[in-house]
Design a protein around this motif. Structure first.
Motif, mmCIF file in Angstrom:
data_model
loop_
_atom_site.group_PDB
_atom_site.id
_atom_site.type_symbol
_atom_site.label_atom_id
_atom_site.label_comp_id
_atom_site.label_asym_id
_atom_site.label_seq_id
_atom_site.Cartn_x
_atom_site.Cartn_y
_atom_site.Cartn_z
ATOM 1 N N ILE A 51 0.762 -1.262 -0.101
ATOM 2 C CA ILE A 51 0.114 -0.163 0.050
ATOM 3 C C ILE A 51 0.877 1.115 -0.009
ATOM 4 N N PRO A 52 1.703 1.471 0.852
ATOM 5 C CA PRO A 52 2.434 2.485 0.888
ATOM 6 C C PRO A 52 3.548 2.561 -0.352
ATOM 7 N N CYS A 53 3.894 1.552 -0.990
ATOM 8 C CA CYS A 53 4.723 1.533 -2.179
ATOM 9 C C CYS A 53 3.965 2.065 -3.386
ATOM 10 N N ILE A 54 2.624 1.636 -3.438
ATOM 11 C CA ILE A 54 1.717 2.199 -4.383
ATOM 12 C C ILE A 54 1.569 3.836 -4.363
ATOM 13 N N ASP A 182 -0.981 -1.690 -14.170
ATOM 14 C CA ASP A 182 0.159 -1.328 -13.213
ATOM 15 C C ASP A 182 0.462 -2.603 -12.226
ATOM 16 N N GLY A 183 1.741 -2.992 -12.487
ATOM 17 C CA GLY A 183 2.072 -4.336 -11.773
ATOM 18 C C GLY A 183 2.073 -4.206 -10.268
ATOM 19 N N VAL A 184 2.445 -3.174 -9.651
ATOM 20 C CA VAL A 184 2.390 -3.111 -8.398
ATOM 21 C C VAL A 184 0.787 -3.055 -7.566
ATOM 22 N N ARG A 185 -0.023 -2.477 -8.264
ATOM 23 C CA ARG A 185 -1.400 -2.338 -7.789
ATOM 24 C C ARG A 185 -1.960 -3.715 -8.185
ATOM 25 N N MET A 186 -1.720 -4.471 -9.428
ATOM 26 C CA MET A 186 -2.369 -5.713 -9.423
ATOM 27 C C MET A 186 -1.868 -6.479 -8.627
ATOM 28 N N SER A 187 -0.607 -6.696 -8.024
ATOM 29 C CA SER A 187 -0.171 -7.523 -7.326
ATOM 30 C C SER A 187 -0.649 -7.425 -5.731
ATOM 31 N N CYS A 188 -0.946 -6.000 -5.413
ATOM 32 C CA CYS A 188 -1.539 -5.724 -4.069
ATOM 33 C C CYS A 188 -3.007 -6.185 -4.054
ATOM 34 N N ILE A 189 -3.671 -6.086 -5.186
ATOM 35 C CA ILE A 189 -5.063 -6.790 -5.229
ATOM 36 C C ILE A 189 -5.069 -8.213 -5.126
ATOM 37 N N GLN A 218 8.948 -15.060 12.575
ATOM 38 C CA GLN A 218 9.872 -14.862 11.732
ATOM 39 C C GLN A 218 9.606 -15.406 10.166
ATOM 40 N N PRO A 219 9.093 -16.733 10.208
ATOM 41 C CA PRO A 219 8.880 -17.357 8.823
ATOM 42 C C PRO A 219 7.650 -16.612 8.338
ATOM 43 N N ILE A 220 6.610 -16.137 9.028
ATOM 44 C CA ILE A 220 5.556 -15.530 8.317
ATOM 45 C C ILE A 220 6.111 -14.270 7.892
ATOM 46 N N LEU A 221 6.762 -13.598 8.485
ATOM 47 C CA LEU A 221 7.172 -12.060 8.227
ATOM 48 C C LEU A 221 8.323 -12.329 6.953
ATOM 49 N N TYR A 222 9.024 -13.012 6.860
ATOM 50 C CA TYR A 222 9.757 -13.422 5.612
ATOM 51 C C TYR A 222 8.808 -13.881 4.479
ATOM 52 N N ALA A 223 7.958 -14.571 4.773
ATOM 53 C CA ALA A 223 7.036 -15.063 3.589
ATOM 54 C C ALA A 223 6.200 -14.112 3.097
ATOM 55 N N GLY A 224 5.625 -13.116 4.239
ATOM 56 C CA GLY A 224 4.834 -11.974 3.836
ATOM 57 C C GLY A 224 5.418 -10.725 3.203
ATOM 58 N N VAL A 225 6.667 -10.452 3.737
ATOM 59 C CA VAL A 225 7.060 -9.230 3.395
ATOM 60 C C VAL A 225 8.065 -9.516 1.937
ATOM 61 N N LEU A 226 8.926 -10.465 2.138
ATOM 62 C CA LEU A 226 9.862 -10.568 0.860
ATOM 63 C C LEU A 226 9.235 -11.500 -0.391
ATOM 64 N N SER A 227 8.851 -12.927 0.293
ATOM 65 C CA SER A 227 8.183 -13.781 -0.667
ATOM 66 C C SER A 227 6.884 -13.127 -1.246
ATOM 67 N N CYS A 228 6.111 -12.514 -0.447
ATOM 68 C CA CYS A 228 4.817 -12.076 -1.183
ATOM 69 C C CYS A 228 5.053 -10.391 -1.757
ATOM 70 N N GLY A 229 5.204 -9.570 -0.659
ATOM 71 C CA GLY A 229 5.288 -8.208 -0.964
ATOM 72 C C GLY A 229 6.245 -8.030 -1.972
ATOM 73 N N VAL A 230 7.524 -8.301 -1.896
ATOM 74 C CA VAL A 230 8.639 -8.103 -2.808
ATOM 75 C C VAL A 230 8.515 -8.733 -3.939
ATOM 76 N N ALA A 231 8.919 -10.282 -3.854
ATOM 77 C CA ALA A 231 9.147 -11.378 -4.784
ATOM 78 C C ALA A 231 8.012 -11.269 -5.966
ATOM 79 N N TYR A 232 6.850 -11.581 -5.559
ATOM 80 C CA TYR A 232 5.652 -11.428 -6.422
ATOM 81 C C TYR A 232 5.426 -10.267 -7.254
ATOM 82 N N THR A 233 5.675 -9.028 -6.707
ATOM 83 C CA THR A 233 5.710 -7.835 -7.247
ATOM 84 C C THR A 233 6.829 -7.805 -8.289
ATOM 85 N N LEU A 234 7.962 -8.118 -7.951
ATOM 86 C CA LEU A 234 9.149 -8.244 -8.930
ATOM 87 C C LEU A 234 8.680 -9.107 -10.044
#
Length: 299
Positions: A51-54, A182-189, A218-234
């Motif tokens: 959301i803040p990235c958008i 827009d890839g980031v907005r679609m990823s957020c949706i 710890q595993p949830i935060l990694y999966a949520g922030v990096l694996s989801c928020g960052v990687a799927y958007t990339l």
């Protein structure tokens, strides 16, 4: 290779690295919470992170960002379609990881490199001969990786294979929508859609407690922030303008990373048969990246 394509390859490679280590996070997370709970929480985290990235990107892009507002309907349709596919694939993967090793799960998930070109034929997307040779080698690699000496396949391996089928569909859906929105907005949706879909079985079947969620932070935060928020958007950004089969082959390097991560962090040592399967798949991935000389360059 053009500069833009090199940039896209780099983005997809970074995505594969993040996803490779995410298999460890997903495996460790299962010690505390159920598969639907894990996915539900990480998808909502991924959506919130974006959301803040958008907002930042909208301010940075200025007039160009305003122009893309006209694609909001397509954006929502794409986000919903991607979210449904992502929720189904991720839940199958998460359940499968409970019954197999991190390395095997990574390579079986990479089976989408076989399925993307096959499914792509229905959408008139052609592939070069080297890609198909790579596909054949990958089939052999998957045989040694998944089928044991008794010609049987484990329950976890089969579930992860079903996950690979849905991930192949997810890649083709992204390929269809990413040039238009827009890839980031679609990823957020897609994350919020996936989170909502996972919320239903979470409440009905798993009944999670806050103590369990805090233990798995710890595993949830990694999966949520990096694996989801960052990687799927990339992934969405990196796939723009690339052949979906080539993109899937780069992303499938997550399988190699997952084996290394499993060995280094979880001390899961693959058998010689599984190592042979990994080597064949890695050769297939590299082979499919080799450029095919055009007819004009041969003349």
């Amino acid at each position: 290779m053009k500069t833009g394509q090199i940039k896209n390859v780099g983005i997809l490679l970074l995505t594969a690295i993040i996803w490779g280590f995410a298999f460890v996070a997903q495996s460790v997370g299962m010690d505390y919470v159920g598969p639907f709970t894990f996915n539900c929480v990480r998808f909502f985290i991924g959506g919130v992170v974006l959301i803040p990235c958008i907002a930042i990107l909208k301010k940075y892009n200025g007039a160009e960002g305003q122009k893309k507002e006209t694609d909001s309907r397509t954006e929502w349709i794409g986000g919903i379609c991607c979210g449904v596919a992502l929720a189904a694939a991720s839940c199958l993967q998460q359940i499968g990881i409970m019954h197999t090793t991190v390395g095997k799960a990574g390579f079986i998930t990479a089976c989408y490199i076989l399925l993307v070109p096959v499914f792509g034929l229905f959408f008139h997307k052609k592939c070069g001969i080297l890609v198909w040779i790579g596909v054949v080698l990958a089939v052999a690699g998957l045989y040694f990786l998944c089928i044991d000496e008794n010609l049987t396949i484990g329950r976890g391996d089969l579930t992860v294979f079903l996950c690979a089928i849905v991930f192949a569909i997810h890649i083709l859906v992204i390929d269809h929508f990413s040039p238009k929105v827009d890839g980031v907005r679609m990823s957020c949706i897609q994350f919020f859609v996936s989170g909502i879909l996972c919320l239903v079985p979470t409440v009905l079947l798993e009944h999670p407690h806050m103590v369990e969620l805090l233990a798995a932070w710890q595993p949830i935060l990694y999966a949520g922030v990096l694996s989801c928020g960052v990687a799927y958007t990339l992934q969405i950004i990196g796939q723009k303008g690339m052949n979906p089969t080539v993109a899937s082959l780069i992303l499938s390097l997550e399988s190699v990373i997952s084996v290394l991560a499993g060995i280094l962090i979880l001390h899961q040592t693959p058998t010689s048969r599984e190592v042979l399967g990994c080597i064949l798949m890695f050769i297939a991935i590299l082979l499919a990246q080799l450029p095919i000389p055009s007819k004009k360059s041969r003349q």
